[in-house]
Design a protein around this motif. Structure first.
Motif, PDB file in Angstrom:
ATOM      1  N   THR A 160      60.369  36.855  97.206  1.00  0.00           N
ATOM      2  CA  THR A 160      59.347  38.047  97.368  1.00  0.00           C
ATOM      3  C   THR A 160      59.661  39.085  96.385  1.00  0.00           C
ATOM      4  O   THR A 160      59.187  39.528  95.708  1.00  0.00           O
ATOM      5  CB  THR A 160      58.917  38.232  98.474  1.00  0.00           C
ATOM      6  OG1 THR A 160      58.539  37.065  99.429  1.00  0.00           O
ATOM      7  CG2 THR A 160      57.764  39.335  98.689  1.00  0.00           C
ATOM      8  N   LEU A 161      61.008  39.350  96.554  1.00  0.00           N
ATOM      9  CA  LEU A 161      61.610  40.681  95.783  1.00  0.00           C
ATOM     10  C   LEU A 161      61.488  40.138  94.415  1.00  0.00           C
ATOM     11  O   LEU A 161      61.151  41.034  93.442  1.00  0.00           O
ATOM     12  CB  LEU A 161      62.947  40.954  96.056  1.00  0.00           C
ATOM     13  CG  LEU A 161      63.057  41.748  97.657  1.00  0.00           C
ATOM     14  CD1 LEU A 161      64.564  41.835  97.773  1.00  0.00           C
ATOM     15  CD2 LEU A 161      62.563  43.197  97.429  1.00  0.00           C
ATOM     16  N   ARG A 162      61.864  39.203  94.124  1.00  0.00           N
ATOM     17  CA  ARG A 162      61.971  38.568  92.606  1.00  0.00           C
ATOM     18  C   ARG A 162      60.457  38.532  91.961  1.00  0.00           C
ATOM     19  O   ARG A 162      60.257  38.868  90.895  1.00  0.00           O
ATOM     20  CB  ARG A 162      62.643  37.362  92.412  1.00  0.00           C
ATOM     21  CG  ARG A 162      64.032  37.343  92.676  1.00  0.00           C
ATOM     22  CD  ARG A 162      64.571  35.884  92.453  1.00  0.00           C
ATOM     23  NE  ARG A 162      65.800  35.880  92.764  1.00  0.00           N
ATOM     24  CZ  ARG A 162      66.764  34.596  93.222  1.00  0.00           C
ATOM     25  NH1 ARG A 162      65.823  33.607  93.584  1.00  0.00           N
ATOM     26  NH2 ARG A 162      67.786  34.731  93.134  1.00  0.00           N
ATOM     27  N   SER A 163      59.557  38.217  92.997  1.00  0.00           N
ATOM     28  CA  SER A 163      57.980  37.941  92.339  1.00  0.00           C
ATOM     29  C   SER A 163      57.656  39.414  92.314  1.00  0.00           C
ATOM     30  O   SER A 163      56.552  39.494  91.477  1.00  0.00           O
ATOM     31  CB  SER A 163      57.175  37.374  93.466  1.00  0.00           C
ATOM     32  OG  SER A 163      56.993  38.234  94.746  1.00  0.00           O
ATOM     33  N   ARG A 164      58.403  40.435  92.876  1.00  0.00           N
ATOM     34  CA  ARG A 164      57.717  41.970  92.423  1.00  0.00           C
ATOM     35  C   ARG A 164      58.355  42.625  91.097  1.00  0.00           C
ATOM     36  O   ARG A 164      58.213  43.663  91.067  1.00  0.00           O
ATOM     37  CB  ARG A 164      58.283  42.794  93.493  1.00  0.00           C
ATOM     38  CG  ARG A 164      57.723  42.505  94.799  1.00  0.00           C
ATOM     39  CD  ARG A 164      56.254  42.805  95.211  1.00  0.00           C
ATOM     40  NE  ARG A 164      55.882  42.482  96.573  1.00  0.00           N
ATOM     41  CZ  ARG A 164      54.875  41.601  96.899  1.00  0.00           C
ATOM     42  NH1 ARG A 164      54.482  40.628  95.882  1.00  0.00           N
ATOM     43  NH2 ARG A 164      54.408  41.330  98.183  1.00  0.00           N
TER      44      ARG A 164
END
Lengths: 601, 313
Positions: free
Chosen positions: B214-218
């Protein structure tokens, strides 16, 4: 009488097979073979020291001190004129015996108490845990030094006491392992079918702890050898018995006269310990390998891409007037296998998402729908890759974009709403900081502006007290709230496309509808496109404009929700529909058979 | 959080009391003819009896324990039977030396182990293999053996005078740094191997978590994901093993100090042990146990700092 076949414990138990298989595999492991051969030579030298040693190890010849290697003294003599080779052989005998004594005692006490504490629990468990913490409150060598002041320099007493200290290591290991198995179904089954405790322990539990205990034994031997050598080096051990540590201490005292003297005891300790460590490692490797299913035989199969040639049922061609926001063409996703082949999970998928449209991607687990969604973000799990096809978004082919360019797309242009709200927030940071961080990175906002926007967003997604939630940690909010936070995060950087991976599956039924409403209203308000992955036709019917049905890595049917629901044409889609509980024809009320109706307890 | 600290503190006090009590009875019951041992075989029976009387050895162990405990609570651990130096003075003057080495080792270990562990977990390949080799070496080769070879190389082959001996940092900081560098290196290797393995495992576990994706997706950069988020989450297990290493290092320092001729706690423990100087031995046990309690408490506090679930419950 009913014929009930008693459950055989043998059938119930699916115990991991360690034993003769393991020995056989170890014989094929080169590291294990070399190290055990080395250890065998060292052990033989120790056992037959009396026959191999040319001199009495304590016989000092003051006429011949600190001599170099010669045909008389293979490894020379030490500072007291004793033959180093003979001393080394006997030192190996006593040092190994001492280390084995400590390790053996530790294993017997530790494993037994660990089994009792783990299997029977109760007061013994808490008592033993307390004792372990007590023993761990002091470095072993301090305890032994203290003990030495009253018991004297005896090697055997010292190593026995060290064995007691080391037993905590075995205790903890066994205790933890038994706790892990105690409530396994096969142990329960054995217990229920009347197998006695002793049999359960020996049959099921010992087989689980056996391999870790053996590995622990090699480590404990190393620890015991090191500690014993240290005490000997300090000159605290009985001088009449040659030990590695004692030899090191003697040689160290004469280091300036004869710098080579420390070499032989140091080498022997080093080689023995390295052999033990490497053997333990090889053993661990083999145990772990037997625990994981065998992988396909290694070979060099070329990665071959297979496109599905089954035609997709298309209800209505995509609206050509409206521009595609996202266009996936012929997407193939695969995982590289050890043998060089590619395990395909998506085989030629075409999907287009228009601006302001919610496109549902439906299929059962394993159909490749989530893999397709992750491909768009290029966030496939480790080992997965886009093997073929294009992912066009805003004029760029995401499939071939560099990682740094892709990072600019993620968050700012395409965002993501995950399935499990609780596991998708970093537990160590506040919700606020996790919302602020991407906005500062992607949009270059100031800290204050990002915070203000984060509070606004939290309010917008329906969080009652945004300020409090902003300061909270993920474990302090409910699953529904956490999902709202993640939705706020997904819209925070004004992305044009949102990938939503089963955004309501992990939530309570009552919360699901609220979240879907929120998604729908946000989507209208911001006019974003959403690719919504789901396995639930209810969700599709609720909020999607378009739907694609996925099976075995391909799209079997696609079209506007209304058209597809009214007339599903693909067999698989039909079967999905028929699997839904038919709610229109409610079953009649339950009518109790006459005579029992009044008898309800 | 305050309750958490108080509970841990109370636990520590109970542990310290238990260790001291058990040690006292084992030592004083186990000891043979202490007065004879102090005065040597040639002393007459009268002087031996007098000595025993002076040291209070004729009193029952329980009353001696009561006396020791009430004094200890007031900070008085008695005096050495041989030099008459107060125990607290004898130990504190040397504990600082040992602690400076152990703390230096812990800091070096934490830094190197983090770098090794993170890069092995993140990139795998040769970095991971290097870590595995270092681990085996660190596990197998005792620290003092490395110390002996360092002395051999630096003091004998290179002839550097500073290789052994100790310079207090109040006298000269660079001198102190030179005198502790080799001991710290010798002690670090083993600790590094253990901690780096733990860091590697913890980082690998954390990297598998959903929130990393999720962090990467942000759009958060990979370095930020790893060094800010993953490392923070992985620091719990790493800190726990570091605390364990701290305790082990206190023991390891005893031997390494002898190799480098450093006047730390190791020297006095060996002397007191061979002489049977029980007040000093008791003092060392109590001091070490207290130190371990303090270390564990600080690690608990650090864990609370990195893990909000601990802090806020």
């Amino acid at each position: 009488m009913s014929e009930v076949t008693p459950i055989q414990p043998e059938e119930v138990a699916k115990e991991p097979s360690t034993g003769s298989h393991l020995v056989r595999r170890l014989l094929h492991n080169p590291v294990a073979v070399v190290t055990s051969a080395t250890l065998l030579i060292i052990i033989l030298g120790a056992v037959f020291a009396s026959y191999l040693a040319p001199y009495d190890p304590n016989n000092s010849d003051l006429q011949a001190i600190l001599q170099g290697p010669s045909s008389e003294h293979y490894l020379g003599t030490d500072g007291a004129g004793r033959d180093v080779f003979s001393r080394l052989l006997f030192a190996t005998r006593y040092s190994l015996a001492g280390a084995l004594l400590a390790m053996g005692l530790a294993a017997i006490i530790g494993v037994t108490s660990g089994l009792i504490a783990g299997y029977f629990g109760k007061w013994f468990e808490s008592f033993s845990t307390w004792v372990v913490s007590l023993v761990m409150a002091l470095p072993g060598i301090i305890v032994l030094l203290a003990a030495r002041s009253v018991i004297g320099p005896s090697l055997w007493y010292t190593m026995a006491i060290f064995g007691l200290l080391l037993s905590t290591g075995f205790h903890r290991l066994t205790h933890a392992a038994v706790m892990g198995v105690r409530n396994e179904l096969y142990v329960d089954a054995a217990r229920v079918s009347g197998v006695r405790n002793r049999s359960i322990i020996s049959r099921h539990i010992l087989s689980v702890v056996r391999a870790p205990v053996i590995i622990q034994m090699t480590i404990m031997l190393i620890v015991a050898i090191a500690l014993q050598a240290g005490l000997g080096f300090l000159g605290l051990m009985d001088n009449s018995i040659p030990t590695w540590g004692g030899m090191l201490g003697d040689a160290f005292a004469k280091l300036y006269q004869d710098p080579q003297g420390i070499l032989w005891p140091a080498l022997t300790i080093g080689i023995t310990a390295m052999a033990l460590a490497l053997f333990g490692n090889a053993l661990r490797d083999e145990v772990e390998r037997s625990a994981t299913p065998k992988k396909a035989a290694t070979g060099t199969k070329a990665a071959e891409i297979v496109l599905s040639d089954v035609p997709t049922v298309i209800h209505q061609p995509a609206d050509a007037d409206r521009e595609d926001l996202l266009r996936i063409d012929g997407l193939v996703v695969g995982y590289d296998q050890p043998d060089g082949s590619l395990k395909q999970v998506v085989s030629g998928v075409d999907i287009s998402v228009k601006k302001g449209e919610i496109h549902g991607l439906i299929g059962e687990s394993g159909s490749g729908k989530t893999q397709t969604a992750f491909s768009v973000l290029r966030l496939l799990p480790h080992g997965g890759r886009i093997a073929a096809g294009t992912v066009h978004f805003d004029g760029q082919n995401l499939a071939t974009l560099s990682e740094s360019e892709m990072r600019k797309v993620r968050g700012a242009r395409i965002s993501y709403i995950p399935q499990e709200p609780m596991s998708n927030l970093d537990p160590s940071f506040t919700i606020g900081s996790q919302l602020v961080e991407p906005m500062r990175k992607a949009m270059g906002m100031s800290k204050a502006a990002a915070k203000a926007r984060a509070l606004e967003l939290l309010d917008r997604v329906g969080i009652p007290d945004p300020k409090r939630t902003f300061k909270s940690y993920p474990h302090q909010v409910s699953g529904g709230m956490a999902q709202r936070v993640l939705i706020a995060g997904a819209i925070s950087c004004e992305a044009d496309l949102i990938i939503a991976d089963e955004p309501t599956t992990a939530l309570d039924v009552t919360v699901q509808a609220d979240i879907l409403d929120l998604l729908r209203s946000l989507q209208r308000e911001l006019n974003v496109g959403i690719l919504l992955v789901t396995h639930n036709f209810g969700v599709v019917a609720d909020i999607c404009d378009w739907v694609s049905v996925m099976q075995d890595g391909r799209i079997v049917e696609t079209g506007p929700v209304g058209a597809l629901f009214a007339n599903p044409r693909d067999e698989y889609t039909k079967s999905l529909f028929s699997a839904i509980l038919d709610e229109e024809h409610a079953r009649g009320a339950y009518v109790a058979p006459a005579g029992t109706a009044a008898g309800g307890k | 959080m305050i309750r958490f600290i108080i509970t841990r503190l109370l636990n520590g006090v109970v542990l310290l009391f238990a260790v001291a009590t058990i040690a006292f009875f084992l030592l004083y019951w186990g000891a043979g003819d202490i007065a004879r041992q102090i005065l040597g075989a040639s002393a007459s029976q009268e002087t031996v009896d007098l000595k025993a009387e002076q040291l209070g050895l004729n009193e029952p162990v329980f009353s001696r324990y009561g006396e020791w405990l009430s004094n200890a609570i007031h900070g008085d651990l008695g005096a050495s039977w041989f030099t008459n130096q107060p125990v607290t003075e004898a130990i504190t003057s040397r504990m600082g030396v040992t602690l400076s080495i152990v703390i230096g080792t812990v800091i070096l270990t934490a830094i190197v182990a983090t770098i090794l562990g993170v890069s092995a977990a993140r990139y795998g390949g040769w970095r991971d293999r290097t870590l595995q080799v270092v681990s085996i070496l660190g596990l197998a080769i005792p620290g003092f053996l490395i110390a002996i070879f360092l002395v051999r190389i630096f003091a004998i082959e290179l002839g550097w005078l500073n290789a052994t001996g100790y310079i207090d940092f109040t006298d000269s900081f660079t001198g102190w740094l030179k005198s502790v560098t080799l001991p710290i290196i010798a002690l670090s290797i083993g600790a590094m191997a253990a901690v780096a393995q733990q860091v590697r495992g913890a980082v690998k576990d954390a990297m598998r978590q959903d929130w990393v994706r999720t962090l990467r997706s942000r759009g958060i950069s990979e370095n930020r994901v790893v060094y800010k988020h993953v490392l923070r989450n992985a620091s719990g297990p790493a800190l726990a093993i570091l605390a364990l290493q701290f305790v082990g290092l206190l023991g390891g320092a005893v031997i390494v100090e002898k190799v480098f001729a450093i006047p730390g706690i190791g020297q006095i423990s060996v002397t007191a042990t061979t002489q049977g100087d029980l007040p000093i031995v008791m003092g060392i046990v109590v001091f070490t146990a207290a130190l371990v309690v303090v270390i564990n408490l600080s690690i608990d506090l650090l864990l609370g700092f990195v893990n909000p679930k601990v802090r806020l419950s």
